[in-house]
Enzyme design. Structure first.
Site, PDB file in Angstrom:
ATOM      1  N   ARG A  84       0.773  -1.205  -0.076  1.00 28.09           N
ATOM      2  CA  ARG A  84       0.019   0.048   0.020  1.00 28.09           C
ATOM      3  C   ARG A  84       0.873   1.294   0.166  1.00 28.09           C
ATOM      4  O   ARG A  84       2.025   1.354   0.587  1.00 28.09           O
ATOM      5  CB  ARG A  84      -0.951  -0.099   1.350  1.00 28.09           C
ATOM      6  CG  ARG A  84      -2.110  -0.960   1.049  1.00 28.09           C
ATOM      7  CD  ARG A  84      -2.918  -0.895   2.140  1.00 28.09           C
ATOM      8  NE  ARG A  84      -2.281  -1.434   3.587  1.00 28.09           N
ATOM      9  CZ  ARG A  84      -1.783  -0.727   4.484  1.00 28.09           C
ATOM     10  NH1 ARG A  84      -1.899   0.802   4.434  1.00 28.09           N
ATOM     11  NH2 ARG A  84      -1.228  -1.126   5.537  1.00 28.09           N
ATOM     12  N   TYR A 212      -1.262  -3.739  -6.862  1.00 28.20           N
ATOM     13  CA  TYR A 212      -1.347  -4.162  -5.516  1.00 28.20           C
ATOM     14  C   TYR A 212      -2.441  -4.282  -4.755  1.00 28.20           C
ATOM     15  O   TYR A 212      -3.216  -3.238  -4.504  1.00 28.20           O
ATOM     16  CB  TYR A 212       0.037  -3.574  -4.462  1.00 28.20           C
ATOM     17  CG  TYR A 212       0.039  -4.119  -3.196  1.00 28.20           C
ATOM     18  CD1 TYR A 212       0.322  -5.276  -3.048  1.00 28.20           C
ATOM     19  CD2 TYR A 212      -0.659  -3.227  -2.137  1.00 28.20           C
ATOM     20  CE1 TYR A 212       0.376  -5.848  -1.661  1.00 28.20           C
ATOM     21  CE2 TYR A 212      -0.850  -4.035  -0.905  1.00 28.20           C
ATOM     22  CZ  TYR A 212      -0.255  -5.031  -0.701  1.00 28.20           C
ATOM     23  OH  TYR A 212      -0.405  -5.654   0.691  1.00 28.20           O
ATOM     24  N   LYS A 221      -9.664  -2.610   1.488  1.00 28.95           N
ATOM     25  CA  LYS A 221      -9.424  -1.226   2.237  1.00 28.95           C
ATOM     26  C   LYS A 221     -10.369  -0.185   1.926  1.00 28.95           C
ATOM     27  O   LYS A 221     -10.813   0.548   2.757  1.00 28.95           O
ATOM     28  CB  LYS A 221      -7.840  -1.135   2.501  1.00 28.95           C
ATOM     29  CG  LYS A 221      -7.346  -2.280   3.088  1.00 28.95           C
ATOM     30  CD  LYS A 221      -7.577  -2.669   4.448  1.00 28.95           C
ATOM     31  CE  LYS A 221      -7.152  -3.838   5.082  1.00 28.95           C
ATOM     32  NZ  LYS A 221      -5.788  -4.132   5.259  1.00 28.95           N
ATOM     33  N   HIS A 241     -10.803  -2.599  11.052  1.00 32.77           N
ATOM     34  CA  HIS A 241      -9.580  -3.393  10.595  1.00 32.77           C
ATOM     35  C   HIS A 241      -9.226  -4.321  11.904  1.00 32.77           C
ATOM     36  O   HIS A 241      -8.518  -4.673  12.530  1.00 32.77           O
ATOM     37  CB  HIS A 241      -8.440  -2.432  10.330  1.00 32.77           C
ATOM     38  CG  HIS A 241      -7.086  -3.127   9.744  1.00 32.77           C
ATOM     39  ND1 HIS A 241      -5.834  -2.613  10.103  1.00 32.77           N
ATOM     40  CD2 HIS A 241      -7.283  -4.192   8.834  1.00 32.77           C
ATOM     41  CE1 HIS A 241      -4.975  -3.485   9.394  1.00 32.77           C
ATOM     42  NE2 HIS A 241      -5.759  -4.437   8.658  1.00 32.77           N
ATOM     43  N   SER A 263      -1.378  -3.541  10.312  1.00 31.43           N
ATOM     44  CA  SER A 263      -1.029  -4.511   9.234  1.00 31.43           C
ATOM     45  C   SER A 263       0.223  -5.095   9.666  1.00 31.43           C
ATOM     46  O   SER A 263       1.195  -4.901  10.019  1.00 31.43           O
ATOM     47  CB  SER A 263      -0.739  -3.543   7.822  1.00 31.43           C
ATOM     48  OG  SER A 263      -2.178  -2.845   7.369  1.00 31.43           O
ATOM     49  N   CYS A 265       0.500  -7.499  11.986  1.00 31.15           N
ATOM     50  CA  CYS A 265       0.946  -7.659  13.129  1.00 31.15           C
ATOM     51  C   CYS A 265       0.098  -8.892  13.949  1.00 31.15           C
ATOM     52  O   CYS A 265      -0.152  -8.776  14.982  1.00 31.15           O
ATOM     53  CB  CYS A 265       0.439  -6.285  14.011  1.00 31.15           C
ATOM     54  SG  CYS A 265       1.858  -4.962  13.658  1.00 31.15           S
ATOM     55  N   ASP A 292      -9.520 -10.035   8.794  1.00 24.11           N
ATOM     56  CA  ASP A 292      -8.845  -8.448   8.288  1.00 24.11           C
ATOM     57  C   ASP A 292      -9.813  -7.476   8.553  1.00 24.11           C
ATOM     58  O   ASP A 292      -9.416  -6.201   9.153  1.00 24.11           O
ATOM     59  CB  ASP A 292      -8.514  -8.527   6.858  1.00 24.11           C
ATOM     60  CG  ASP A 292      -7.348  -7.312   6.607  1.00 24.11           C
ATOM     61  OD1 ASP A 292      -6.513  -7.127   7.323  1.00 24.11           O
ATOM     62  OD2 ASP A 292      -7.639  -6.458   5.645  1.00 24.11           O
ATOM     63  N   ARG A 382       2.139 -12.139  -0.568  1.00 23.96           N
ATOM     64  CA  ARG A 382       0.821 -12.669  -0.103  1.00 23.96           C
ATOM     65  C   ARG A 382       0.091 -13.617  -0.735  1.00 23.96           C
ATOM     66  O   ARG A 382       0.549 -13.902  -1.992  1.00 23.96           O
ATOM     67  CB  ARG A 382       0.001 -11.316  -0.098  1.00 23.96           C
ATOM     68  CG  ARG A 382       0.222 -10.111   0.825  1.00 23.96           C
ATOM     69  CD  ARG A 382      -0.871  -9.573   1.578  1.00 23.96           C
ATOM     70  NE  ARG A 382      -0.276  -8.314   2.346  1.00 23.96           N
ATOM     71  CZ  ARG A 382      -0.745  -8.298   3.641  1.00 23.96           C
ATOM     72  NH1 ARG A 382      -1.942  -8.716   3.855  1.00 23.96           N
ATOM     73  NH2 ARG A 382       0.132  -7.333   4.344  1.00 23.96           N
TER      74      ARG A 382
HETATM   75  P1  GTP Z   1      -2.431  -7.708   7.416  1.00 20.80           P
HETATM   76  O1  GTP Z   1      -3.041  -8.888   6.527  1.00 20.80           O
HETATM   77  O2  GTP Z   1      -1.415  -6.929   6.755  1.00 20.80           O
HETATM   78  O3  GTP Z   1      -3.542  -6.932   7.854  1.00 20.80           O
HETATM   79  O4  GTP Z   1      -1.766  -8.560   8.683  1.00 20.80           O
HETATM   80  P2  GTP Z   1      -2.000  -9.376   9.744  1.00 20.80           P
HETATM   81  O5  GTP Z   1      -2.331  -8.607  10.895  1.00 20.80           O
HETATM   82  O6  GTP Z   1      -3.114 -10.489   9.471  1.00 20.80           O
HETATM   83  O7  GTP Z   1      -0.822 -10.032  10.187  1.00 20.80           O
HETATM   84  P3  GTP Z   1      -0.450 -11.682  10.068  1.00 20.80           P
HETATM   85  O8  GTP Z   1      -1.250 -12.570  10.860  1.00 20.80           O
HETATM   86  O9  GTP Z   1      -0.211 -12.002   8.757  1.00 20.80           O
HETATM   87  O10 GTP Z   1       1.314 -11.624  10.776  1.00 20.80           O
HETATM   88  C1  GTP Z   1       2.271 -10.930  10.157  1.00 20.80           C
HETATM   89  C2  GTP Z   1       3.277 -11.269  10.587  1.00 20.80           C
HETATM   90  O11 GTP Z   1       3.291 -11.427  12.209  1.00 20.80           O
HETATM   91  C3  GTP Z   1       3.733 -12.841  10.340  1.00 20.80           C
HETATM   92  O12 GTP Z   1       4.959 -12.703   9.911  1.00 20.80           O
HETATM   93  C4  GTP Z   1       3.737 -13.602  11.640  1.00 20.80           C
HETATM   94  O13 GTP Z   1       4.596 -14.556  11.653  1.00 20.80           O
HETATM   95  C5  GTP Z   1       3.967 -12.731  12.607  1.00 20.80           C
HETATM   96  N1  GTP Z   1       3.306 -13.074  13.760  1.00 20.80           N
HETATM   97  C6  GTP Z   1       1.799 -13.400  13.931  1.00 20.80           C
HETATM   98  N2  GTP Z   1       1.325 -13.739  15.143  1.00 20.80           N
HETATM   99  C7  GTP Z   1       2.456 -13.708  15.909  1.00 20.80           C
HETATM  100  C8  GTP Z   1       2.750 -13.951  17.467  1.00 20.80           C
HETATM  101  O14 GTP Z   1       1.874 -14.074  18.202  1.00 20.80           O
HETATM  102  N3  GTP Z   1       4.074 -13.658  17.657  1.00 20.80           N
HETATM  103  C9  GTP Z   1       5.106 -13.062  16.843  1.00 20.80           C
HETATM  104  N4  GTP Z   1       6.515 -13.238  17.394  1.00 20.80           N
HETATM  105  N5  GTP Z   1       4.917 -13.205  15.738  1.00 20.80           N
HETATM  106  C10 GTP Z   1       3.497 -13.256  15.100  1.00 20.80           C
HETATM  107  C1  SPV Z   2      -2.945  -4.629   5.245  1.00 16.29           C
HETATM  108  O1  SPV Z   2      -1.953  -4.110   4.662  1.00 16.29           O
HETATM  109  O2  SPV Z   2      -3.581  -4.362   6.285  1.00 16.29           O
HETATM  110  C2  SPV Z   2      -3.603  -5.686   4.233  1.00 16.29           C
HETATM  111  C3  SPV Z   2      -3.202  -5.936   2.856  1.00 16.29           C
HETATM  112  O3  SPV Z   2      -4.540  -6.566   5.037  1.00 16.29           O
HETATM  113  S1  SPV Z   2      -4.074  -4.635   2.061  1.00 16.29           S
HETATM  114  O4  SPV Z   2      -4.927  -5.421   1.369  1.00 16.29           O
HETATM  115  O5  SPV Z   2      -3.171  -4.372   0.996  1.00 16.29           O
HETATM  116  O6  SPV Z   2      -4.495  -3.608   2.588  1.00 16.29           O
HETATM  117 MN    MN Z   3      -5.001  -5.534   6.980  1.00 13.43          MN
END
Ligand code: GTP
Ligand code: SPV
Ligand code: MN
Length: 599
Positions: A84, A212, A221, A241, A263, A265, A292, A382
């Site tokens: 983004r 993207y 979003k 979110h 994002s 996290c 999400d 992704r």
């Molecule tokens: P968006 O799709 O961008 O909104 O992200 P999201 O919030 O769904 O994040 P996602 O679950 O894909 O996690 C992103 C990164 O954080 C990955 O590399 C995970 O491995 C890491 N992660 C997720 N949960 C944990 C956790 O409990 N502990 C740690 N140390 N890392 C974590």
């Molecule tokens: C984020 O960045 O929080 C995502 C991926 O979930 S996107 O759809 O690119 O916003």
């Molecule tokens: Mn997101």
């Protein structure tokens, strides 16, 4: 039928619409963008197959190893178009203050002129796809519809996975007569000619120059958060979110939790959590409703009911493994589009953290050099996949009424200060906890990674209006008769003196969810502190975990001096919004700051 409303010399697929306003808009866009062909998307299997065949033919999609990953593809984006672009994303309200200091703003007339110039003739030689879509179950009163016009077949294929797209959505749009208008072109994929514009007052989105996800899949979003948050404010609901999950305890009772993390996290990971072994044996289960986005509104019983407006996952690939997220890994074994991952010698998708194999190609398609110190997959690589393929997909996930929310969780990446979990005293305090959220930036947006910034309710990049008004809207849910969820804050990312994470995270996060639900049901203990109720180590089940003494004291501790400084900085943040910031939030901050300094 469609041809009759197009004065252009273009080839048009049948379908068209019963809705004059939609036909007129499609015609206006075609006159502006000058496509060679207009295709109304019906969402059918045959349409999808044709699109895929076309993209395989021109190299947009590379088929993966069909034995290990049937009907799955790799897409390599333009190397400058991988995330983004928050600095190029605008909210265009008539009054600048309505967008707030939290958004980049442009006057609607100026933004329209700029975008019209970019879109003029941009689809010459291309097909213009018209995508009717529904965010949320087709039959849900909480769902909302839109139409995206795009010249990218990759966007069409992704929208088909991520939304309810096609004939059923069009029928609902024709019935309702109202829809969000999203216009997208990949343009020249030139970062200098790239803008993501939102016109909330016109329920309109215009996106140019990027293919993207978050910039181009306009249902996600742009619609489901930026435009929807604006609509939600005037209609009395919330567009957030947040992931949504169900925790089923050994007695068979299921509580639903919504959690906002910025994002990359941990939303996808928490939403698909697999309980640690001891919990599994006892019969605990976690059900995925969304990973999400969450739309919530009060039901007749005063509780908040939530739906996931999406139909698929657009998830972060790096870090996904059999150890961290087996459900996600199982989900992406077939019928998946991968974007910007690496490849093994035998054409399987690969990313950092997946396993010990050494890939053959990086995300750009260059031979992978393990000594170059560069990742094989882009850090924001992704997968796009239907949610129905997820083994933990909740039987309630497509319920038209949504699921009742028992707890709302805020959280971010905080290396210091913030304990593993704490509970807000009440709703107003909970809103302040969300407003005060901070997190380190990630690769989900272009720019520096690992920089601490304020990201209130994980909505900094996504709130379609002034944060001060947004916090006031949140506060307004505290009505007589409301049965509001308890509000918590978590931090899976606290680091120790050795710079390593102190908390194992992933499946073990269920231990924290169990404590929260214990609080919801009035069974779990905690210690009252000025920042809220913090569990002592003995209040959370930690059996089988090898936590160091440092981890125990820091994860379950309360650092008064550190929080004093945090609350002093928070005053400055609330002041950035001037008179628009609700008094109730300032008073709440003042009260806690006074308690903190009273010692
Ligand atoms: P968006 O799709 O961008 O909104 O992200 P999201 O919030 O769904 O994040 P996602 O679950 O894909 O996690 C992103 C990164 O954080 C990955 O590399 C995970 O491995 C890491 N992660 C997720 N949960 C944990 C956790 O409990 N502990 C740690 N140390 N890392 C974590
Ligand atoms: C984020 O960045 O929080 C995502 C991926 O979930 S996107 O759809 O690119 O916003
Ligand atoms: Mn997101």
């Amino acid at each position: 039928m469609a041809a009759q409303f197009s004065p252009l010399e273009v080839e048009t697929t049948a379908m068209g619409s019963q809705l004059d306003a939609l036909n007129q808009w499609v015609m206006d866009v075609a006159l502006l963008t000058q496509p060679d062909r207009i295709q109304w998307c019906d969402g059918s299997d045959s349409e999808f197959a044709e699109l895929i065949a076309q993209m395989e033919g021109d190299g947009t999609l590379l088929p993966l190893n069909q034995e290990t990953h049937p009907r799955s593809w790799l897409h390599r984006s333009h190397p400058d178009d991988v995330a983004r672009v928050e600095h190029l994303t605008f909210v265009c309200t008539t009054d600048r203050d309505d967008a707030g200091p939290n958004n980049h703003w442009m006057a609607p007339t100026e933004a329209h002129a700029k975008m019209d110039a970019l879109f003029a003739g941009c689809m010459r030689g291309r097909t213009m796809y018209v995508i009717p879509y529904c965010m949320g179950p087709i039959d849900s009163p909480l769902s909302r519809c839109g139409v995206e016009i795009t010249d990218s077949p990759y966007v069409v294929a992704n929208m088909r996975i991520m939304t309810r797209m096609g004939a059923a959505a069009l029928a609902r749009i024709e019935r309702e007569g109202q829809f969000v208008r999203g216009l997208h072109s990949i343009g020249e994929l030139d970062p200098e000619r790239r803008f993501i514009m939102h016109f909330p007052e016109e329920l309109t989105i215009q996106s140019y120059g990027s293919g993207y996800g978050g910039n181009a899949l306009l249902g996600k979003k742009c619609h489901a958060l930026r435009i929807a948050s604006h609509q939600a404010r005037s209609e009395g609901w919330l567009a957030e979110h947040m992931l949504i999950l169900g925790v089923e305890n050994p007695q068979g009772r299921t509580h639903y939790i919504a959690a906002a993390f910025p994002s990359a996290c941990g939303k996808t990971n928490l939403a698909m959590l697999i309980p640690p072994e001891g919990y599994r044996t006892e019969g605990w289960k976690v059900w995925t409703v969304g990973d999400d986005i969450c739309w919530m509104r009060p039901g007749a019983d005063g509780r908040l009911y939530a739906i996931n407006p999406e139909a698929g996952f657009f998830g972060v690939a790096p870090g996904t493994s059999e150890a961290s997220n087996p459900n996600a890994l199982a989900t992406v074994q077939r019928d998946t589009i991968f974007t910007n991952v690496g490849l093994t010698q035998d054409n399987q998708p690969w990313w950092e953290g997946l396993d010990k194999r050494v890939p053959a190609f990086d995300w750009r398609g260059d031979a992978y050099d393990c000594n170059a110190g560069k990742p094989a997959a882009h850090p924001n690589a992704r997968f796009t996949v239907s949610a129905r393929q997820c083994p933990s997909w909740s039987p309630k996930a497509e319920d038209a009424q949504g699921v009742p929310i028992s707890a709302i969780v805020f959280g971010g990446r905080r290396a210091s200060l913030v304990p593993l979990v704490f509970e807000a005293r009440d709703w107003t305090h909970g809103v302040l906890v969300g407003a005060a959220m901070g997190s380190e930036t990630t690769a989900a947006a272009t720019g520096a990674v690992g920089v601490m910034r304020r990201d209130p309710m994980a909505m900094k990049p996504f709130c379609g209006y002034n944060f001060a008004d947004y916090f006031a809207h949140w506060l307004s849910f505290d009505q007589p008769g409301a049965q509001l969820p308890k509000v918590f804050h978590v931090n899976w990312f606290r680091k120790g003196s050795d710079g390593k994470f102190l908390w194992p995270g992933f499946g073990d996060n269920l231990r924290v969810l169990e404590w929260m639900l214990g609080r919801v049901e009035g069974q779990a203990d905690a210690e009252a502190t000025p920042i809220g109720a913090v569990p002592r180590a003995e209040d959370v089940r930690l059996d089988g975990l090898a936590l160091t003494d440092e981890a125990r004291s820091v994860l379950f501790g309360f650092d008064r001096d550190g929080w004093n400084a945090e609350f002093a900085a928070l005053e400055g943040f609330l002041d950035e919004f001037g008179d628009r910031m609700p008094d109730a939030l300032r008073e709440e901050r003042n009260r806690i700051a006074a308690e903190l300094s009273a010692g």
